[in-house]
Design an enzyme around this catalytic site. Sequence first.
Site, PDB file in Angstrom:
ATOM      1  N   ASP A 199      -7.020 -10.856   8.544  1.00  0.00           N
ATOM      2  CA  ASP A 199      -7.272  -9.623   7.800  1.00  0.00           C
ATOM      3  C   ASP A 199      -8.767  -9.290   7.795  1.00  0.00           C
ATOM      4  O   ASP A 199      -9.178  -8.162   8.076  1.00  0.00           O
ATOM      5  CB  ASP A 199      -6.774  -9.844   6.355  1.00  0.00           C
ATOM      6  CG  ASP A 199      -6.681  -8.561   5.554  1.00  0.00           C
ATOM      7  OD1 ASP A 199      -6.511  -7.490   6.156  1.00  0.00           O
ATOM      8  OD2 ASP A 199      -6.765  -8.639   4.316  1.00  0.00           O
ATOM      9  N   HIS A 243      -5.027 -11.898  -0.785  1.00  0.00           N
ATOM     10  CA  HIS A 243      -6.423 -11.633  -1.166  1.00  0.00           C
ATOM     11  C   HIS A 243      -6.997 -12.707  -2.071  1.00  0.00           C
ATOM     12  O   HIS A 243      -8.078 -12.526  -2.649  1.00  0.00           O
ATOM     13  CB  HIS A 243      -6.556 -10.256  -1.834  1.00  0.00           C
ATOM     14  CG  HIS A 243      -6.485  -9.129  -0.844  1.00  0.00           C
ATOM     15  ND1 HIS A 243      -7.516  -8.825   0.018  1.00  0.00           N
ATOM     16  CD2 HIS A 243      -5.474  -8.263  -0.558  1.00  0.00           C
ATOM     17  CE1 HIS A 243      -7.153  -7.807   0.787  1.00  0.00           C
ATOM     18  NE2 HIS A 243      -5.919  -7.450   0.463  1.00  0.00           N
ATOM     19  N   LYS A 301       0.835  -1.215   0.000  1.00  0.00           N
ATOM     20  CA  LYS A 301       0.000   0.000   0.000  1.00  0.00           C
ATOM     21  C   LYS A 301       0.864   1.258   0.000  1.00  0.00           C
ATOM     22  O   LYS A 301       0.366   2.349  -0.269  1.00  0.00           O
ATOM     23  CB  LYS A 301      -0.960  -0.015   1.191  1.00  0.00           C
ATOM     24  CG  LYS A 301      -2.064  -1.047   1.001  1.00  0.00           C
ATOM     25  CD  LYS A 301      -3.206  -0.875   1.969  1.00  0.00           C
ATOM     26  CE  LYS A 301      -4.319  -1.869   1.632  1.00  0.00           C
ATOM     27  NZ  LYS A 301      -5.359  -1.902   2.656  1.00  0.00           N
TER      28      LYS A 301
HETATM   29 FE   LIG Z   1      -4.433  -6.345   1.632  1.00  0.00          FE
HETATM   30 FE   LIG Z   2      -5.045  -6.036   5.126  1.00  0.00          FE
END
Ligand SMILES: [Fe+2]
Ligand SMILES: [Fe+2]
Length: 351
Positions: free
Chosen positions: A254, A226, A175
């Site tokens: 998560d 993910h 990120k």
């Molecule tokens: Fe992520």
């Molecule tokens: Fe995350």
Amino acid sequence: MKSKKMLLPIEKVNPGMITAEVVFNKMGNVMLWDGVALDSITIERLKNVGVQEITVHVDEPREKGIRYDYSSPVVFAAEYEQDANLTKQMFQDISSGKRLDAETTEEIVDSVLRKSESNRNIIDSITQVRSIDEYTFYHSLNVSMLCMLIGKWLRLDEYHVRNLALAGLLHDIGKTRIPFEILNKPGKLTDEEFEEMKRHSEYGYNIVKNLDDISPEVAKAILTHHEKEDGSGYPMGLTGDKLNLYSKVITVADIFDAMTANRTYKSKDTPFKVFELMQHGSFGILDPIVLNAFLNNVTSYYIGANVLLNTGETGVVVFMNKQNLSRPVVQVGDRYIDTSVSKFVRIKEFL
Ligand SMILES: [Fe+2]
Ligand SMILES: [Fe+2]
């Protein structure tokens, strides 16, 4: 060190010990499942309901170098803030083009591992209010702590628990490559912005893949955190049989942290609502073994919690229904309400 089971009088049971058998109350209801790490509050509650003795594992290997009493919420909170600051520093360094500093990640992971017996403090701290721009740092630290707990609950060895704490800490490091306006956008992302956001898995993998201190399995978990068991995730659409255990553990941690997070633009769900969504809404998405290890252990920390019901009454959670973790039995005065049977009674809020 091997552990053995021992029946101990409740006065001799210490925080950090792990239950070796299911603990029942006088009415024959399950109070705690086996494999649950005890803390001082849980031990107190067992005493309060008249439990005289329980079977625990003794001679569990202890972490070396424990310097503080992490069962103290004050000490825990101070260390937690310090670790969040280090995590923030780590993200800022990567954003400014520096290499990931192994010393910093090691310092945070060591700190996370020292808290391996502070289950209740960990569970309490992840639901604190956080602002949007600080969210990623706290989220990374929380996922690291939750990955460590799940690793312990799966009875993995120290090597894997350490790798899990590291993988959790770094899972969203990509990120740092996402533009600030997208990352911290208060509203809903456009399709284009969402596509860019989804690339953080690959960006993260590129940041860590050639570093000596990061094992290829950890790097792979960052790339695939993910992905979903049924192949509906991203970036590659891999199915569960192609995902490593670290990746499956991160996914559970998560989702739990993201759903219970109290961000300023999103009201959080109660943990019981989250348990329901995870237990009944995640078929084919989450690995069932990892999910069960997580839910069976984490839900025991909500026994004894004070709750407000949708009927306006307040009560105490006294028993978790294993088949229906979001619908516990709640004691209101001298009545026991089984919310899995009384379909109209719901837990509205935690007090
Ligand atoms: Fe992520
Ligand atoms: Fe995350």
